[in-house]
Design an enzyme around this catalytic site. Structure first.
Site, mmCIF file in Angstrom:
data_model
loop_
_atom_site.group_PDB
_atom_site.id
_atom_site.type_symbol
_atom_site.label_atom_id
_atom_site.label_comp_id
_atom_site.label_asym_id
_atom_site.label_seq_id
_atom_site.Cartn_x
_atom_site.Cartn_y
_atom_site.Cartn_z
ATOM 1 C CB CYS A 72 -65.552 32.228 66.667
ATOM 2 S SG CYS A 72 -64.497 33.343 66.134
ATOM 3 N NE ARG A 154 -67.752 35.748 80.308
ATOM 4 C CZ ARG A 154 -67.690 34.332 80.203
ATOM 5 N NH1 ARG A 154 -67.040 33.944 81.182
ATOM 6 N NH2 ARG A 154 -68.255 33.599 79.488
#
Ligand SMILES: C[S@@+](CC[C@H](N)C(=O)[O-])C[C@H]1O[C@@H](n2cnc3c(N)ncnc32)[C@H](O)[C@@H]1O
Length: 333
Positions: A72, A154
């Site tokens: 990211c 998750r």
């Protein structure tokens, strides 16, 4: 049909496992980390090429699906909406230039749960705008691994883009009934148990909505610096590597930063560390997946990977909803 895919930011091949299980074929892979590349080679018989920024898109074979679990990064846009060109200098730009040159029918991107908030929402917006500009209809969703047959909480953002205008329907993904940590534990072996006195169990542990049952903590030295009076004990309770979870519940996220593998569970009246194999099972990798290199590297790689059964569910629906769809003729040739 035998669809072809490419595996970018390939790590140890979580995406590849899932798509190969559905009969798809990998034509190209790229990964910069040497340990991940070696492990990938050990398991798939192919050493991924390195840094994607150094790879000419025209060297990559034509493919149907582009897969990427990419790091990211913020876009430095001045405000003017320029789309594709705006992404230059980021790793997403490398994905975009390959999409532009190769026009795969489908693109699947994976990122962290809070991706939508990254850089005040700008990162996701620019990515969706760029995909639209390149002709992709997009949809995205935060998925949780625990809904796909592994006992791990998750959450990950998944973006699916299609060139034939189909907006991927995440609601159609096949979900599985919940499993517990105890269901994936090794039956015998040499386990790393804590001695009584090394941990404290809390009274009446409760199952959280996530499925986690926090039931105690390791008695590590309390960090008092910077903590308020009478709250010192909380620093050890709240520090994730000190937390102990009941094996009848779900496990928290296996994190890439946790290179010592401090994942402790309460099982059959004792507290022990998860084994390396159990960590890989929590990510849905089979026991035949070959593990090489140092423990620190392995913990880092498994925390960075993607949950295989979740990928399989996505791959299955991509075939049904997009690739095998009736309106195939609408694909750009
Ligand atoms: C979130 S992980 C993806 C893991 C993968 N999905 C798996 O199943 O293991 C992102 C990966 O991108 C790799 N990476 C970062 N920069 C890269 C680059 N310039 N070229 C190729 N790979 C890169 C990292 O080493 C890391 O393994």
């Amino acid at each position: 049909m035998n669809y072809k895919f490419i595996d970018l930011f390939a790590g140890i091949g979580g995406f590849r496992q899932g798509f190969e299980a559905l009969g798809c074929e990998c034509l190209f892979s790229s990964e910069i980390d040497i340990h991940a590349r070696q492990m990938y080679c050990e398991n798939f018989g192919e050493l991924p090429l390195g840094d994607i920024t150094q790879i000419d898109e025209n060297q990559i074979s034509n493919h149907d699906i582009l897969l990427a679990g990419f790091p990211c990064q913020p876009f430095s846009i001045a405000g003017e909406k320029k789309g594709f060109e705006d992404t230059r200098g980021t790793l997403f730009f490398d994905i975009a230039r390959i999409l532009k040159a190769k026009e795969p029918k489908v693109v699947v991107l994976e990122n962290v749960k809070h991706f939508k908030n990254h850089d005040g929402g700008k990162t996701l917006r620019v990515i969706l705008d760029t995909l639209n500009e390149l002709g992709y209809a997009t949809n995205w969703e935060v998925l949780n691994a625990k809904d796909f047959g592994v006992p791990q909480n998750r959450e990950r953002t998944i973006i699916v883009g299609s060139l034939n205008g189909v907006k991927f329907d995440f609601n159609k993904l096949e979900k599985k009934s919940p499993v517990r940590i105890v269901d994936i534990l090794e039956k015998d072996g040499k386990f790393d148990y804590l001695e009584e006195g090394e941990y404290t169990l809390i009274e009446n542990p409760k199952r959280q909505p996530s499925g986690l049952i926090f039931c105690g903590y390791r008695n590590k030295n309390i960090r008092t610096k910077g903590t308020r009076e009478n709250t010192q004990h909380l620093s050890r309770v709240h520090k994730q590597p000190n937390r102990i979870y009941d094996a009848n519940g779900t496990h928290p996220t296996i994190a890439s930063q946790e290179s010592a593998g401090r994942y402790f569970i309460y099982h059959e009246g004792r507290v022990r560390k998860l084994t390396m194999m159990e960590c890989f099972r929590l990510m849905g990798f089979g026991d035949d997946f070959k593990l090489i290199g140092s423990k620190a590297n392995l913990y880092n790689r498994i925390g960075n990977s993607i949950v295989v059964p979740m990928v399989e569910a996505i791959a299955k629906e991509i075939k049904v909803q997009i690739l095998n769809a009736q309106n195939k003729k609408e694909f750009i040739p």
